[in-house]
Structures are given as C-alpha cells and as structure tokens.
Design a protein around this motif. Structure first.
Motif, PDB file in Angstrom:
ATOM      1  N   MET A   1       0.839  -1.215   0.000  1.00 57.35           N
ATOM      2  CA  MET A   1       0.000   0.000   0.000  1.00 57.35           C
ATOM      3  C   MET A   1       0.864   1.252   0.000  1.00 57.35           C
ATOM      4  N   SER A   2       1.944   1.224   0.808  1.00 60.18           N
ATOM      5  CA  SER A   2       2.733   2.451   0.896  1.00 60.18           C
ATOM      6  C   SER A   2       3.460   2.726  -0.427  1.00 60.18           C
ATOM      7  N   PHE A   3       3.806   1.648  -1.168  1.00 57.51           N
ATOM      8  CA  PHE A   3       4.396   1.850  -2.488  1.00 57.51           C
ATOM      9  C   PHE A   3       3.397   2.486  -3.440  1.00 57.51           C
ATOM     10  N   LEU A   4       2.145   2.038  -3.339  1.00 57.25           N
ATOM     11  CA  LEU A   4       1.113   2.599  -4.216  1.00 57.25           C
ATOM     12  C   LEU A   4       0.914   4.090  -3.917  1.00 57.25           C
ATOM     13  N   ILE A   5       0.912   4.433  -2.639  1.00 58.36           N
ATOM     14  CA  ILE A   5       0.752   5.840  -2.257  1.00 58.36           C
ATOM     15  C   ILE A   5       1.939   6.656  -2.769  1.00 58.36           C
ATOM     16  N   ASP A   6       3.150   6.165  -2.532  1.00 60.71           N
ATOM     17  CA  ASP A   6       4.340   6.889  -2.990  1.00 60.71           C
ATOM     18  C   ASP A   6       4.355   7.043  -4.511  1.00 60.71           C
ATOM     19  N   GLN A 111       1.275   3.001 -20.917  1.00 63.38           N
ATOM     20  CA  GLN A 111       1.408   1.765 -20.141  1.00 63.38           C
ATOM     21  C   GLN A 111       0.536   1.815 -18.886  1.00 63.38           C
ATOM     22  N   LEU A 112       0.507   2.984 -18.247  1.00 57.39           N
ATOM     23  CA  LEU A 112      -0.228   3.130 -16.990  1.00 57.39           C
ATOM     24  C   LEU A 112      -1.723   2.863 -17.172  1.00 57.39           C
ATOM     25  N   GLN A 113      -2.253   3.191 -18.352  1.00 59.49           N
ATOM     26  CA  GLN A 113      -3.687   2.974 -18.571  1.00 59.49           C
ATOM     27  C   GLN A 113      -4.044   1.486 -18.580  1.00 59.49           C
ATOM     28  N   LYS A 114      -3.013   0.627 -18.663  1.00 54.28           N
ATOM     29  CA  LYS A 114      -3.259  -0.827 -18.617  1.00 54.28           C
ATOM     30  C   LYS A 114      -2.976  -1.379 -17.226  1.00 54.28           C
ATOM     31  N   ASN A 115      -2.642  -0.496 -16.269  1.00 58.13           N
ATOM     32  CA  ASN A 115      -2.255  -0.942 -14.928  1.00 58.13           C
ATOM     33  C   ASN A 115      -3.393  -1.675 -14.236  1.00 58.13           C
ATOM     34  N   THR A 116      -3.034  -2.594 -13.340  1.00 56.69           N
ATOM     35  CA  THR A 116      -4.058  -3.343 -12.618  1.00 56.69           C
ATOM     36  C   THR A 116      -4.794  -2.447 -11.624  1.00 56.69           C
ATOM     37  N   ASP A 117      -4.178  -1.333 -11.246  1.00 59.75           N
ATOM     38  CA  ASP A 117      -4.869  -0.390 -10.374  1.00 59.75           C
ATOM     39  C   ASP A 117      -5.836   0.423 -11.234  1.00 59.75           C
ATOM     40  N   GLU A 118      -7.130   0.183 -11.038  1.00 57.99           N
ATOM     41  CA  GLU A 118      -8.122   0.763 -11.952  1.00 57.99           C
ATOM     42  C   GLU A 118      -8.170   2.281 -11.917  1.00 57.99           C
ATOM     43  N   GLN A 119      -7.942   2.846 -10.736  1.00 57.87           N
ATOM     44  CA  GLN A 119      -8.036   4.298 -10.630  1.00 57.87           C
ATOM     45  C   GLN A 119      -6.881   4.974 -11.373  1.00 57.87           C
ATOM     46  N   ALA A 122      -7.527   4.734 -15.026  1.00 53.65           N
ATOM     47  CA  ALA A 122      -8.560   5.656 -15.515  1.00 53.65           C
ATOM     48  C   ALA A 122      -8.021   7.083 -15.632  1.00 53.65           C
ATOM     49  N   ILE A 123      -7.237   7.491 -14.647  1.00 56.93           N
ATOM     50  CA  ILE A 123      -6.646   8.832 -14.680  1.00 56.93           C
ATOM     51  C   ILE A 123      -5.733   8.956 -15.903  1.00 56.93           C
ATOM     52  N   ALA A 124      -4.948   7.913 -16.146  1.00 56.96           N
ATOM     53  CA  ALA A 124      -4.011   7.930 -17.271  1.00 56.96           C
ATOM     54  C   ALA A 124      -4.745   7.971 -18.608  1.00 56.96           C
ATOM     55  N   ALA A 125      -5.795   7.155 -18.732  1.00 55.05           N
ATOM     56  CA  ALA A 125      -6.523   7.094 -20.005  1.00 55.05           C
ATOM     57  C   ALA A 125      -7.113   8.460 -20.345  1.00 55.05           C
ATOM     58  N   LYS A 126      -7.631   9.133 -19.344  1.00 57.67           N
ATOM     59  CA  LYS A 126      -8.224  10.446 -19.556  1.00 57.67           C
ATOM     60  C   LYS A 126      -7.131  11.461 -19.911  1.00 57.67           C
ATOM     61  N   ALA A 127      -6.020  11.394 -19.181  1.00 55.38           N
ATOM     62  CA  ALA A 127      -4.935  12.354 -19.386  1.00 55.38           C
ATOM     63  C   ALA A 127      -4.312  12.224 -20.774  1.00 55.38           C
ATOM     64  N   LEU A 128      -4.282  11.005 -21.313  1.00 53.86           N
ATOM     65  CA  LEU A 128      -3.623  10.787 -22.606  1.00 53.86           C
ATOM     66  C   LEU A 128      -4.211  11.656 -23.714  1.00 53.86           C
ATOM     67  N   LYS A 129      -5.515  11.882 -23.631  1.00 54.17           N
ATOM     68  CA  LYS A 129      -6.156  12.732 -24.647  1.00 54.17           C
ATOM     69  C   LYS A 129      -5.596  14.140 -24.589  1.00 54.17           C
ATOM     70  N   GLU A 130      -5.287  14.596 -23.389  1.00 54.67           N
ATOM     71  CA  GLU A 130      -4.756  15.949 -23.203  1.00 54.67           C
ATOM     72  C   GLU A 130      -3.279  16.001 -23.583  1.00 54.67           C
ATOM     73  N   SER A 179       7.707  -2.287  -7.739  1.00 55.91           N
ATOM     74  CA  SER A 179       6.768  -3.344  -7.407  1.00 55.91           C
ATOM     75  C   SER A 179       5.675  -3.518  -8.454  1.00 55.91           C
ATOM     76  N   PHE A 180       4.994  -2.440  -8.818  1.00 51.82           N
ATOM     77  CA  PHE A 180       3.912  -2.629  -9.786  1.00 51.82           C
ATOM     78  C   PHE A 180       3.783  -1.463 -10.755  1.00 51.82           C
TER      79      PHE A 180
END
Lengths: 244, 163
Positions: A1-6, A111-119, A122-130, A179-180
């Motif tokens: 969890m702390s890696f995900l936060i960082d 790559q991030l838009q394919k991450n197992t972390d859905e949030q 989603a942030i990455a997929a939206k940002a890519l358009k910008e 890690s991920f």
C-alpha cells in the motif's frame, strides 16, 4: 500500500510542479495565443495531478486531502522528477522542458492505462487525450526554434545544455516504481527515438553521453524546488486552513 | 425566508428533467445533458445519486457544475443527493447531443466535427459558414476549445475540439 501511495504521489508531484512552472508564464507569454496555450497546458497538468492527489488521499486516510498533500508537504517529501522543477529560462527552455516531459509522460501513461490499479489506469486514459496536444504543441515549437534563426537555434542549444542532464532520471526506477509501477527503463529507447526524430527536424544535436543528475524521485531536489514550494504553499503556511 | 420548492417524485425521468436545466457555466447555451457529462442517475428509495464525468481533467467548471446540480435538485424538492465523479470511461465529444451541437453553432462556437479530429485550417465559420478559415491556436479560451479566424468575414471564433 505504501508503495502505491508513494507512486501516486510521485506522478502527482511531477505534474503539479510543472503546472506551477508553466503558470509562471501567465500574463508573460510571448504572444497572447501562446500565453493561453502554456496556461492551458498548466491547467491540464494541474487537473491530472488533482485526480492523483485525491486518490492518494483516499488511500492514506487520516484526514489527508488533495490540499494537505499539495500544500503541506515539505521539499524532501516531494517526489517529482528534477526536470520539471528547472526554471523556465527563456521560451525555448520552457518549450524544450515541456517536450522532453510530455514525450515521456505519453509513453508512461500509455502503459499506466493498462495498470491493474483501476483508478490510476482511468486517470491515465483520460490524461492521454490531453497529453497528445502537449506533445504536438511542444514538438512544433522545438522544431520552429531549433530550425529558426541563428539566435533561436543558439538558444535551443543552450536549453539542451541546461536540461538534458535531468532526463536520465526519468528512466531509473525508484523503489516504489519497482513493485507494480510502469517499467520506466523499458520506455527509454522509444523516448530517445521520438526525441531524436524531432531534434533532427529541428537541426538540433542529441548530446553525447553526459552525467545524469538523479534524486528527485526520492526527495533529493535541486535548489529550485524550495523556492517553488515557498510560493505555491505560501497562503496555507501563512494562514493555516484558509478557505474561500 | 421560505424557499419555494416544487416537490418532484424521485424518478429517473424527473431527475433528468431537472438536470437538463443545469447549464455549463462557461457555455451557458449547453446543458450538462447536451454535453454528455451526466453518465448515470441511480435512485435508491429517496436518495438520488448522480454520476458525472469531467470533460478535461482540469476543467475548472466542474466544481461549479456539481454545486449547480445540487442547488437545482434542492429547488425541486430533493434533499438526499449524492454526486459522484467517474473518471472511466473518459469523456468524449461523441457524447454531445445533436441538439447540443446545433445550439453551439447558433451561439457562435463551431461544433466538434469528425473531419477535424485534429484541429487544422478549414473548420466552418459559425458566422458566415465559409470554410476558408485559419487555425490560430489549438488552445483557446477554455480547455475544450481551439481558436480560429475566418479569412472570409475576418471574425475570430472558437471551435469545440473533438476529444
């Protein structure tokens, strides 16, 4: 969890600091349309970072909010890469910094838009358009100035001199990326190809192997970040909890 | 002061009716339904959950839109309102209604056009309908618009970019 936060904070910080840098141009751009362009890019980056901070705050709990994360962390806690905190310099240096970062960010988020972390995905997929706009705009400027006048070419050489040493860090993973997170090392070749093709059109040289500065991702920054945070965090530091 | 409220029954249809009167603060001719940012309405007894999505990540109008939704709902007698922001799937101009596109043009903003997925010269001028137009900047007065000038009538205009 702390890696995900960082990791989330690292992504958020890079965008926030570049947004703040670009916002320094507000009212000072070379012409009105470009003043609007750079502040639009700033706004996109800020919005993306807000999404990340909100997510990190949810993961952290304990009263953390997007505001406490942006306004109440110290220099050593910020995990942005060194490139984005470098001074604006002249317009050439600003557009080169944007080009080097956006080209990286595009590959990273693809790559991030394919991450197992859905949030995060989603942030990455939206940002890519910008980001597509940022890459196009900054590439055009690098070409225009590199292949422009003697003066503009000279200034771009100077900008490369100032910024190139901060690009290596982007491809060296910090612990929390291992890690991920996206494998940033694997992005390097494609990034180099894209940068080389724009530099060739801009008649600009890719620097020979030079020493690369690192540290930003783990909180060891250049002297510039402290000054940025002083301005960015001033209000919340002077008037804790101020709202309007 | 007594606030006059019209009590509406909590049905999806009624909620959509209320939401169709909430407009984008930056482009007041468009409702949030026209823009396609209302993704779902979920009714759970008397609680209404409205799921919205942002156009661009940094759109500064979103906070105001959420507040205006809340106000409009309260004016119509709804008290338990939950507004949730969804990020995925990412918003696209494909969700803009045909009616919305027509209203945009009448307002003087060129509507998203598939032939100009990437903004280039030639988007039809909303004033004189000439296609002899020039892209001035892919970035305009708001994140969602590009800046153009018409070579025919010389008027500058905004183009709502495909996204």
């Amino acid at each position: 969890m702390s890696f995900l936060i960082d990791y989330t904070l690292h992504l958020a910080d890079s965008n926030l600091i570049l947004a703040q840098r670009n916002a320094e141009w507000c009212g000072h751009g070379p012409i009105l349309e470009q003043d609007i362009a750079i502040t639009n890019i700033s706004l996109d980056l800020l919005g993306q970072s807000r999404n990340m901070y909100q997510y990190a705050a949810t993961l952290m709990g304990n009263g953390a909010t997007e505001d406490t994360l942006a306004y109440l962390r110290t220099e050593r806690e910020f995990k942005n890469c060194l490139l984005v905190e470098q001074p604006n310099g002249d317009w050439g240096q600003t557009v080169l910094r944007q080009f080097l970062y956006s080209t990286f960010q595009q590959l990273l988020y693809q790559q991030l838009q394919k991450n197992t972390d859905e949030q995060l995905a989603a942030i990455a997929a939206k940002a890519l358009k910008e980001i597509a706009y940022h890459v196009r705009w900054s590439s055009e400027w690098v070409i225009r100035l590199g292949d422009g006048t003697v003066e503009s070419h000279q200034r771009m050489l100077h900008a490369i001199d100032e910024l190139w040493r901060y690009t290596g860090e982007m491809f060296i993973p910090a612990d929390y990326e291992n890690s991920f997170g996206v494998n940033v090392t694997a992005l390097k070749d494609e990034w180099m190809q894209k940068v080389t093709s724009v530099f060739e059109e801009a008649t600009l040289p890719i620097p020979e192997k030079i020493f690369m500065q690192t540290g930003g991702k783990t909180g060891v920054h250049t002297e510039h970040l402290g000054y940025i945070l002083t301005e960015l965090q001033y209000l919340q530091r002077a008037y804790p909890g101020a709202e309007w | 002061m007594l606030v006059q409220t019209n009590k509406l029954k909590a049905t999806t249809e009624n909620v959509m009716q209320v939401l169709s009167a909430v407009t984008d603060p930056e482009i007041p001719v468009l409702s949030i339904i026209d823009l396609g940012i209302v993704r779902d309405v979920i009714i759970n007894n008397d609680e209404v959950e409205i799921i919205i999505t942002a156009t661009y990540s940094g759109c500064p109008a979103m906070d105001m839109i959420a507040m205006n939704i809340r106000l409009a709902m309260m004016e119509n007698g709804f008290s338990k309102i939950k507004i949730t922001t969804a990020l995925a799937p990412a918003w696209t101009t494909d969700w803009m209604s045909e009616d919305g596109k027509r209203k945009l043009k009448e307002y003087g903003i060129a509507a998203p056009d598939k032939n100009f997925n990437i903004a280039t010269d030639g988007v039809e001028c909303p004033q004189c309908h000439s296609t002899n137009t020039k892209l001035l900047s892919e970035f305009g007065s708001t994140a969602c618009k590009a800046l153009y000038q018409c070579n025919n009538c010389r008027e500058p205009f905004d183009y709502f970019k495909c996204h």
